[in-house]
Design a protein around this motif. Structure first.
Motif, mmCIF file in Angstrom:
data_model
loop_
_atom_site.group_PDB
_atom_site.id
_atom_site.type_symbol
_atom_site.label_atom_id
_atom_site.label_comp_id
_atom_site.label_asym_id
_atom_site.label_seq_id
_atom_site.Cartn_x
_atom_site.Cartn_y
_atom_site.Cartn_z
ATOM 1 N N LYS A 37 43.877 43.551 48.418
ATOM 2 C CA LYS A 37 43.171 42.781 47.378
ATOM 3 C C LYS A 37 42.360 43.723 46.478
ATOM 4 O O LYS A 37 41.727 44.645 46.979
ATOM 5 N N ASN A 58 45.344 38.370 49.419
ATOM 6 C CA ASN A 58 44.572 37.160 49.717
ATOM 7 C C ASN A 58 44.764 36.072 48.688
ATOM 8 O O ASN A 58 44.449 34.920 48.937
ATOM 9 N N SER A 207 38.449 47.435 58.733
ATOM 10 C CA SER A 207 37.904 48.794 58.570
ATOM 11 C C SER A 207 36.792 49.100 59.565
ATOM 12 O O SER A 207 36.727 50.184 60.127
ATOM 13 N N THR A 225 39.162 48.475 52.745
ATOM 14 C CA THR A 225 38.103 49.390 52.289
ATOM 15 C C THR A 225 38.237 50.826 52.790
ATOM 16 O O THR A 225 38.082 51.762 52.011
ATOM 17 N N ARG A 231 35.409 47.546 47.368
ATOM 18 C CA ARG A 231 35.863 46.612 46.330
ATOM 19 C C ARG A 231 34.704 46.185 45.430
ATOM 20 O O ARG A 231 33.559 46.194 45.842
#
Ligand SMILES: *Cc1c(COP(=O)(O)O)cnc(C)c1O
Length: 246
Positions: A37, A58, A207, A225, A231
């Motif tokens: 994403k 997503n 993560s 991530t 993000r």
């Protein structure tokens, strides 16, 4: 070439391997899923070029936007976001092979209808809310087994396991409890031997908590991530459709 993304990827591959060794598991049992994403196609391609092949979005919109760009790069697409039933058609169009976020019967029934119409089948994981946080989707653990029994009757949907998002907490034992809960449900379902239900996959760990998830039996860890960087959107944008902050 050692770009930051590829250095991160190598670190994650190493973390997965180390966690498997520590848990006395075969590293081949744990697949890395790239949670892509907000990640632009170019960066995704960079990682796919190394031989990684499992990615997941997503939002259907992002799946659609990147579909053409990634068409020539071999990969498998899973879906890990909250799926609205009016987006089912598109999910199928963009070659999603597994919906990891199946969490309600109404969605499953509409999915079955559409699959019937297109003469297709799909794999699914049942998403379970193991952390009792309101901001995440997933069926309540107490209702999981009856949902699985009902979805099992829909012959075009093949349940392959379970998925959860662990609690966001520094308290490792609390996080571990979420993953143990998922494993526990897996064992219960296995014992029921439900036709059309395979309890192979446990998709858990991200993560920040993949080591704990692997110790508790994860077969798929979903990492964003730690590979692609932070993000720009808060996760609530993806995990709670009623609180779109952006
Ligand atoms: C974004 C996302 C991940 C990856 O999370 P990171 O913390 O960025 O590794 C995993 N699972 C789901 C469902 C996600 O939406």
């Amino acid at each position: 070439m050692n770009t930051p993304t590829l250095i991160n990827l190598a670190q994650i591959q190493n973390r997965i391997k180390e966690a498997c060794i520590k848990a006395e598991r075969n590293p081949d049992e744990v697949k890395l899923l790239l949670a892509t994403k907000t990640v632009p196609s170019e960066k995704i391609k960079e990682v796919l070029a190394t031989g990684e092949n499992l990615i997941a979005e997503n939002k259907v919109q992002e799946l659609k936007e990147k579909f053409q760009d990634l068409a020539d790069t071999p990969h498998t697409n899973h879906f890990i976001g909250h799926l609205q039933s009016n987006k089912i058609k598109e999910i199928l169009k963009y070659n999603v092979t597994c919906i990891q976020s199946l969490d309600r019967l109404s969605l499953a029934k509409k999915l079955q209808q559409r699959l019937d119409f297109e003469n297709k089948t799909i794999e699914a994981l049942i998403q379970i809310n193991t952390s009792d946080e309101e901001s995440k989707f997933g069926i309540h653990p107490n209702e999981a087994i009856s949902l699985i029994e009902e979805v099992a009757q829909l012959d075009r949907i093949h349940i392959k396991g379970l998925m959860t998002i662990g609690l966001f907490s520094d308290d490792h034992e609390k996080v571990r409890k979420c993953f143990q809960k998922l494993k526990n449900i897996q064992q219960q379902v296995k014992a029921l031997n439900i036709p059309n239900v395979v309890m192979k996959e446990l998709s858990m760990g991200m993560s920040g908590d993949l080591e704990i998830a692997i110790a508790e039996g994860a077969t798929i860890v979903r990492v964003g991530t730690a590979i692609f960087g932070k993000r720009n959107y808060p996760d609530t944008y993806y995990w709670n459709e009623n609180k779109n902050i952006v």
